[in-house]
Design a protein around this motif. Sequence first.
Motif, PDB file in Angstrom:
ATOM      1  N   GLN A 187       0.810  -1.222   0.000  1.00 40.77           N
ATOM      2  CA  GLN A 187       0.000   0.000   0.000  1.00 40.77           C
ATOM      3  C   GLN A 187       0.842   1.270   0.000  1.00 40.77           C
ATOM      4  O   GLN A 187       0.308   2.365   0.189  1.00 40.77           O
ATOM      5  N   ARG A 189       2.526   4.450  -1.155  1.00 43.80           N
ATOM      6  CA  ARG A 189       2.285   5.437  -2.202  1.00 43.80           C
ATOM      7  C   ARG A 189       3.620   5.812  -2.842  1.00 43.80           C
ATOM      8  O   ARG A 189       4.535   6.258  -2.146  1.00 43.80           O
ATOM      9  N   ARG A 198       0.651   1.011  -5.778  1.00 51.09           N
ATOM     10  CA  ARG A 198      -0.165   0.966  -4.579  1.00 51.09           C
ATOM     11  C   ARG A 198      -1.446   0.175  -4.839  1.00 51.09           C
ATOM     12  O   ARG A 198      -2.209   0.492  -5.737  1.00 51.09           O
TER      13      ARG A 198
END
Length: 215
Positions: A187, A189, A198
């Motif tokens: 996850q 970014r 992501r």
Amino acid sequence: MAAATLWLSRMSAADKIGQMTQLDISMVLADGCPLRIDDAKLRRQLRVHRLGSLLNSPFSGTEPRCGSSGWNASEWRATVEHVQAAAADEGLPPLIYGIDSVHGASYCRGATLLPQQLGLAASFDESLAAASGWITGKDSRAAATPWMFAPILGVASHPLWPRVYETFGEDPLLVARMGAAVVEGMQRRGGEGEIPARAAACMKHFVAYSAPRNG
């Protein structure tokens, strides 16, 4: 948030209830070869159930089908885009596509295969776990299947249980630390200019799954 609020304002109660409905992709596939979406089946399911998500691979748990062992990223993306276009035609928000990407995007032909979780845990290396999560997210995004049913956070408790290999082992601390690192990698970014990677992790199998009485 604004987009979600706008969608909710447009949706009926049936639409909102339908968001909790998830079907296996096999329920909307055409018969025979090549493997492809049956548009009539798909649209019937969208109209009747107001689907929120699809899951699985047509190649899950089977021998090669139609001369192939799986879809590559381009074939997955074309399939999912077909589904999303049909959902839009039926006045629904984009569906979420979920799949078991536990040691890499293993249902996407050509994706990077990674060690099973027990092997990854044996490294005791959280940075390696985070990197594996990032690679899995990147390959899943490329295939338009951004919801990963991973990592598995069950704590192994019986050596005869046949799925010990897919856990991070028997130490709750190690399971927690490696699991958190994988989620962070999935996850994360990315920065400007980085490959979009992501995706959505889905931690699973907490209740009783990895604690059988006799294996």
